[in-house]
Scaffold this active site. Structure first.
Site, PDB file in Angstrom:
ATOM      1  N   LYS A 175       0.791  -1.232   0.000  1.00 46.71           N
ATOM      2  CA  LYS A 175       0.000   0.000   0.000  1.00 46.71           C
ATOM      3  C   LYS A 175       0.828   1.289   0.000  1.00 46.71           C
ATOM      4  O   LYS A 175       0.527   2.207  -0.774  1.00 46.71           O
ATOM      5  CB  LYS A 175      -0.964  -0.026   1.192  1.00 46.71           C
ATOM      6  CG  LYS A 175      -1.869   1.183   1.296  1.00 46.71           C
ATOM      7  CD  LYS A 175      -2.899   1.009   2.419  1.00 46.71           C
ATOM      8  CE  LYS A 175      -2.252   0.881   3.778  1.00 46.71           C
ATOM      9  NZ  LYS A 175      -3.241   0.926   4.883  1.00 46.71           N
ATOM     10  N   ASP A 202      -1.440  11.916   6.418  1.00 45.60           N
ATOM     11  CA  ASP A 202      -0.445  11.012   6.977  1.00 45.60           C
ATOM     12  C   ASP A 202       0.513  11.806   7.857  1.00 45.60           C
ATOM     13  O   ASP A 202       0.276  12.963   8.170  1.00 45.60           O
ATOM     14  CB  ASP A 202       0.286  10.299   5.825  1.00 45.60           C
ATOM     15  CG  ASP A 202       1.099   9.110   6.300  1.00 45.60           C
ATOM     16  OD1 ASP A 202       0.549   8.287   7.045  1.00 45.60           O
ATOM     17  OD2 ASP A 202       2.271   9.008   5.935  1.00 45.60           O
ATOM     18  N   TYR A 225       3.225   6.599   1.271  1.00 43.35           N
ATOM     19  CA  TYR A 225       1.975   7.362   1.192  1.00 43.35           C
ATOM     20  C   TYR A 225       2.210   8.751   0.601  1.00 43.35           C
ATOM     21  O   TYR A 225       1.735   9.762   1.106  1.00 43.35           O
ATOM     22  CB  TYR A 225       1.315   7.450   2.570  1.00 43.35           C
ATOM     23  CG  TYR A 225       1.092   6.097   3.178  1.00 43.35           C
ATOM     24  CD1 TYR A 225       0.125   5.236   2.675  1.00 43.35           C
ATOM     25  CD2 TYR A 225       1.884   5.648   4.234  1.00 43.35           C
ATOM     26  CE1 TYR A 225      -0.069   3.976   3.208  1.00 43.35           C
ATOM     27  CE2 TYR A 225       1.689   4.388   4.776  1.00 43.35           C
ATOM     28  CZ  TYR A 225       0.716   3.556   4.257  1.00 43.35           C
ATOM     29  OH  TYR A 225       0.539   2.302   4.788  1.00 43.35           O
ATOM     30  N   ASP A 239      -5.876  25.499  -6.459  1.00 44.49           N
ATOM     31  CA  ASP A 239      -6.654  25.253  -5.240  1.00 44.49           C
ATOM     32  C   ASP A 239      -5.913  25.860  -4.061  1.00 44.49           C
ATOM     33  O   ASP A 239      -4.711  25.636  -3.893  1.00 44.49           O
ATOM     34  CB  ASP A 239      -6.843  23.749  -5.025  1.00 44.49           C
ATOM     35  CG  ASP A 239      -7.872  23.437  -3.961  1.00 44.49           C
ATOM     36  OD1 ASP A 239      -7.969  24.216  -2.990  1.00 44.49           O
ATOM     37  OD2 ASP A 239      -8.564  22.423  -4.075  1.00 44.49           O
ATOM     38  N   GLY A 247       5.312  -1.884   6.078  1.00 45.50           N
ATOM     39  CA  GLY A 247       5.184  -1.113   4.850  1.00 45.50           C
ATOM     40  C   GLY A 247       6.024   0.144   4.924  1.00 45.50           C
ATOM     41  O   GLY A 247       7.091   0.245   4.330  1.00 45.50           O
ATOM     42  N   GLU A 283       3.569  -7.368   8.737  1.00 45.05           N
ATOM     43  CA  GLU A 283       3.186  -6.667   7.518  1.00 45.05           C
ATOM     44  C   GLU A 283       3.820  -5.278   7.452  1.00 45.05           C
ATOM     45  O   GLU A 283       3.123  -4.265   7.388  1.00 45.05           O
ATOM     46  CB  GLU A 283       1.664  -6.502   7.447  1.00 45.05           C
ATOM     47  CG  GLU A 283       0.854  -7.767   7.624  1.00 45.05           C
ATOM     48  CD  GLU A 283      -0.612  -7.447   7.897  1.00 45.05           C
ATOM     49  OE1 GLU A 283      -1.038  -6.300   7.640  1.00 45.05           O
ATOM     50  OE2 GLU A 283      -1.315  -8.329   8.397  1.00 45.05           O
ATOM     51  N   HIS A 324      -3.296  -5.253  13.980  1.00 45.40           N
ATOM     52  CA  HIS A 324      -2.467  -4.129  13.531  1.00 45.40           C
ATOM     53  C   HIS A 324      -2.643  -3.021  14.550  1.00 45.40           C
ATOM     54  O   HIS A 324      -3.753  -2.507  14.727  1.00 45.40           O
ATOM     55  CB  HIS A 324      -2.882  -3.653  12.140  1.00 45.40           C
ATOM     56  CG  HIS A 324      -1.845  -2.828  11.442  1.00 45.40           C
ATOM     57  ND1 HIS A 324      -1.316  -1.679  11.982  1.00 45.40           N
ATOM     58  CD2 HIS A 324      -1.213  -2.995  10.244  1.00 45.40           C
ATOM     59  CE1 HIS A 324      -0.422  -1.166  11.152  1.00 45.40           C
ATOM     60  NE2 HIS A 324      -0.340  -1.945  10.088  1.00 45.40           N
TER      61      HIS A 324
END
Length: 400
Positions: free
Chosen positions: A66, A314, A368, A340, A272, A270, A194
């Site tokens: 991810k 994040d 991310y 924007d 990441g 897991e 998690h």
């Protein structure tokens, strides 16, 4: 070039390029390809994976795609012996395209469509995660093909992203799911949890592991099939603006807690962010500038809708500075390219006087960032440059 975390960094504080060779490399890449760029150093991916593997020596590491689902990351980690954590059909396609054996994968999205299960099974991935009865019943047609991990919820308000808010069940509900699975002839392989993304306190893992050890015993006492696997998730922290513990020190209490599991239990994780966050350096250029309320606004060709998307949701405290960082500094604003008003990277950052075309560098940009970037306003995403994919030191091995 090897990119490493900036020590004692403060949000948007200054740093210098490592050496002249890094400056020359960045300049040459921008001259050839333009900006914005994301420079991915596979040597850093290797080093992060090896550090975590050494800190958790008896844990099988399944990289969670991810945060940075890039083919070069997959191929690099596969060569290191890594396993992989999948959650979508697109991620199944990615690992399959890189030759990842299906038996080195698990599928951990707690909520799936029937088509998601079929695609994963057709690939050969047979371990799935559930956290409720409705999800378990989806596996009735696949009882002879699939195995289940039951995901537990351990709320963690201190984590940046408390994943137990959206997924996971209570220990009592887990027992109910396991018992019902036995009635349905669905194999429950074990438990998973998690504790949340960017978890700073290892005691969160210790508590969760202890409760899972109790559940292993409860399941056995109830005469249900023995559980064989514990998935301790991800969440291992990296340094952005605040220093975190060295990974070996962080994992020491986790290692100790895992000794309470039965000797036959297999432990997986897991990771990441920890693997990829330090591996990417971003490069953006100044499109234009304006004086507003006593500050110079520098408008970059990358921003909140692009590689700096993590600022919105994040950790987002990326160390950012000009490539040429010497000289007097002035309070400035870094803005993205879109039309924007929220597209502002830093409201107040001390920068030297910049010219149009000058370069801004971001560190710790692997997790991310590009994964959540858009092409809003038709501004293209930053191109990836891959370094050291085949252990070629300081060479450009592939451009994607």
């Amino acid at each position: 070039m090897t990119v490493t975390p900036v020590k004692n960094a403060v949000e948007f504080t200054s740093f210098s390029a490592k050496d002249e060779s890094e400056i020359e490399l960045i300049e040459s890449l921008v001259e050839r390809m333009g900006a914005p760029l994301m420079i991915l150093d596979c040597d850093v991916v290797r080093n992060q994976y090896r550090a975590l593997a050494a800190a958790l020596p008896n844990v099988i590491l399944h990289f969670a795609l991810k945060p940075l689902p890039h083919p070069a990351v997959v191929s690099t980690l596969l060569a290191e012996g890594a396993y992989f954590d999948l959650a979508t059909n697109g991620e199944v396609d990615l690992v399959a395209s890189q030759g990842v054996p299906a038996n080195k994968t698990i599928h951990t999205h707690p909520i799936k469509r029937d088509s998601d299960i079929k695609v994963a099974l057709e690939y050969g991935c047979t371990t799935f995660v559930v956290d409720n009865i409705n999800e378990l019943e989806k596996f009735i047609p696949y009882a002879d093909k699939a195995e289940i991990l039951v995901r537990l919820s351990f709320p963690n308000a201190q984590a940046f992203a408390d994943l137990s808010k959206k997924f996971g069940c209570s220990p009592d509900k887990a027992i109910e799911i396991i018992a019902y699975a036995h009635q349905l002839n669905i194999t429950v392989r074990g438990l998973s949890f998690h504790v949340g993304s960017q978890t700073a306190n290892p005691e969160k893992y210790v508590h969760a592991i202890g409760r899972c050890v109790e559940l292993f015993s409860q399941v056995e006492a109830l005469g249900l099939p023995t559980l064989h696997t514990l998935d301790i998730g991800g969440g291992f922290p990296v340094t952005y603006s605040q220093e975190v513990m060295p990974i070996d020190e962080f994992c020491a209490p986790i290692r100790h807690a895992l000794t309470a599991l039965p000797a036959y239990a297999q432990v997986i994780a897991e990771p990441g962010r920890f693997i990829v966050a330090p591996s990417v350096t971003s490069v953006a250029s100044v499109m234009g500038q304006a004086e507003r309320d006593g500050k110079t606004w520098y408008y970059l060709d990358d921003g909140i809708y692009g590689s700096f998307s993590g600022i919105m949701f994040d950790e987002g405290n990326y160390p950012v500075d000009a490539l040429y960082w010497q000289g007097e500094r002035f309070e400035s604003v870094l803005a993205g390219p879109t039309c924007d008003s929220i597209d502002v990277i830093a409201e107040s950052i001390m920068l030297p006087k910049l010219n149009n075309g000058d370069l801004i560098i971001g560190r710790m940009m692997g997790a991310y960032t590009s994964a959540t970037a858009t092409e809003f306003n038709f501004f293209k995403k930053a191109q990836f440059v891959i370094l050291n994919e085949y252990h070629a030191v300081d060479s450009l091995s592939q451009v994607i």
